[in-house]
Design a protein around this motif. Structure first.
Motif, PDB file in Angstrom:
ATOM      1  N   GLU A  39       0.822  -1.220   0.000  1.00 28.96           N
ATOM      2  CA  GLU A  39       0.000   0.000   0.000  1.00 28.96           C
ATOM      3  C   GLU A  39       0.857   1.273   0.000  1.00 28.96           C
ATOM      4  O   GLU A  39       0.349   2.360  -0.236  1.00 28.96           O
ATOM      5  N   ASP A  40       2.152   1.128   0.249  1.00 29.61           N
ATOM      6  CA  ASP A  40       3.047   2.291   0.234  1.00 29.61           C
ATOM      7  C   ASP A  40       3.565   2.605  -1.168  1.00 29.61           C
ATOM      8  O   ASP A  40       4.268   3.587  -1.373  1.00 29.61           O
ATOM      9  N   ILE A  41       3.239   1.727  -2.128  1.00 33.15           N
ATOM     10  CA  ILE A  41       3.768   1.877  -3.488  1.00 33.15           C
ATOM     11  C   ILE A  41       2.828   2.715  -4.354  1.00 33.15           C
ATOM     12  O   ILE A  41       1.639   2.429  -4.467  1.00 33.15           O
ATOM     13  N   GLU A  42       3.386   3.727  -4.955  1.00 32.49           N
ATOM     14  CA  GLU A  42       2.628   4.608  -5.856  1.00 32.49           C
ATOM     15  C   GLU A  42       2.363   3.889  -7.183  1.00 32.49           C
ATOM     16  O   GLU A  42       1.254   3.876  -7.690  1.00 32.49           O
ATOM     17  N   ARG A  43       3.425   3.288  -7.734  1.00 35.97           N
ATOM     18  CA  ARG A  43       3.243   2.558  -8.988  1.00 35.97           C
ATOM     19  C   ARG A  43       4.350   1.523  -9.173  1.00 35.97           C
ATOM     20  O   ARG A  43       5.473   1.723  -8.696  1.00 35.97           O
ATOM     21  N   VAL A  44       3.972   0.452  -9.854  1.00 42.59           N
ATOM     22  CA  VAL A  44       4.950  -0.595 -10.175  1.00 42.59           C
ATOM     23  C   VAL A  44       5.650  -0.185 -11.469  1.00 42.59           C
ATOM     24  O   VAL A  44       4.998   0.096 -12.471  1.00 42.59           O
TER      25      VAL A  44
END
Ligand code: 5GP
Ligand code: MG
Length: 183
Positions: free
Chosen positions: A3-8
């Motif tokens: 959930e801390d990831i903006e985008r892969v």
């Protein structure tokens, strides 16, 4: 964590496919004979584990602890060798593995040291290379992916010690970096 990831940026399947190609190139390029692989801890651990299992030839594995980042999102410019002993590389062909080529200072300093220690030849492989001017003149012989000049985590790369075990390369949400005190 997810959930801390903006985008892969690069997903697992794409990474694994690319590693097949890198391993094939490494096998093709190195002359027959003993090969020492040096893994730069901790960032290159995941990359190394996945890459080396694809290289079908005898290798010795050594790890090296160097500090160049000191936990924040920017490089401090100095490279410290933290191990009491340097791996034995005299007369050996060496493959150096790092997670990412950013300013280039880490790779430059380690390659220089490997030559000082008597390595016969040194080639380097990085999973990622940032598309930006380097602070020092250095390039890797094998590059998994060129990425833009942004801070990434996952697949071995950390932010303040976290996110190394994410199976993909991603970009953190700005709020996460601000919350835990990035620069
Ligand atoms: P350089 O010496 O090329 O500036 O930086 C190399 C080291 O800085 C890498 O081994 C890695 O530990 C760290 N680094 C550089 N860029 C990034 C990044 O975008 N994300 C993370 N997590 N570490 C980075
Ligand atoms: Mg790091």
């Amino acid at each position: 964590m997810r959930e801390d990831i903006e985008r892969v940026l690069i997903d697992e399947v794409v990474i694994e496919k690319r590693l097949d190609g890198m391993a094939a190139a490494i096998e093709r390029d190195f002359p027959p004979g003993p090969l020492v692989v040096i893994i730069l801890l901790k960032g290159a651990l995941v990359f190394a584990a996945d890459l080396l299992r694809r290289v079908a030839r005898p290798i010795g594995i050594e790890c090296l602890n160097v500090a160049s980042y000191h936990g924040a999102t920017t490089s401090c410019g100095k490279v410290d060798f933290l191990d009491r002993q340097f791996p034995e590389v005299r007369g050996r062909h060496v493959l150096l593995l790092d997670d990412i080529l950013d300013t280039g200072r880490t790779l430059h300093a380690v390659i220089e040291r490997l030559h000082e220690e008597g390595a016969t030849a040194v080639r380097s492989a990085v999973l990622l290379a940032k598309d930006k001017p380097r602070a020092v003149t250095v390039s890797a012989d094998y590059v998994g992916f060129e990425i833009g000049d942004e801070f990434v985590v996952g697949y071995g790369l950390d932010y303040l010690g976290r996110y190394r075990n994410l199976p993909f390369i991603g970009v953190l949400k700005a709020a996460v970096v601000a919350r835990v005190g990035g620069s």
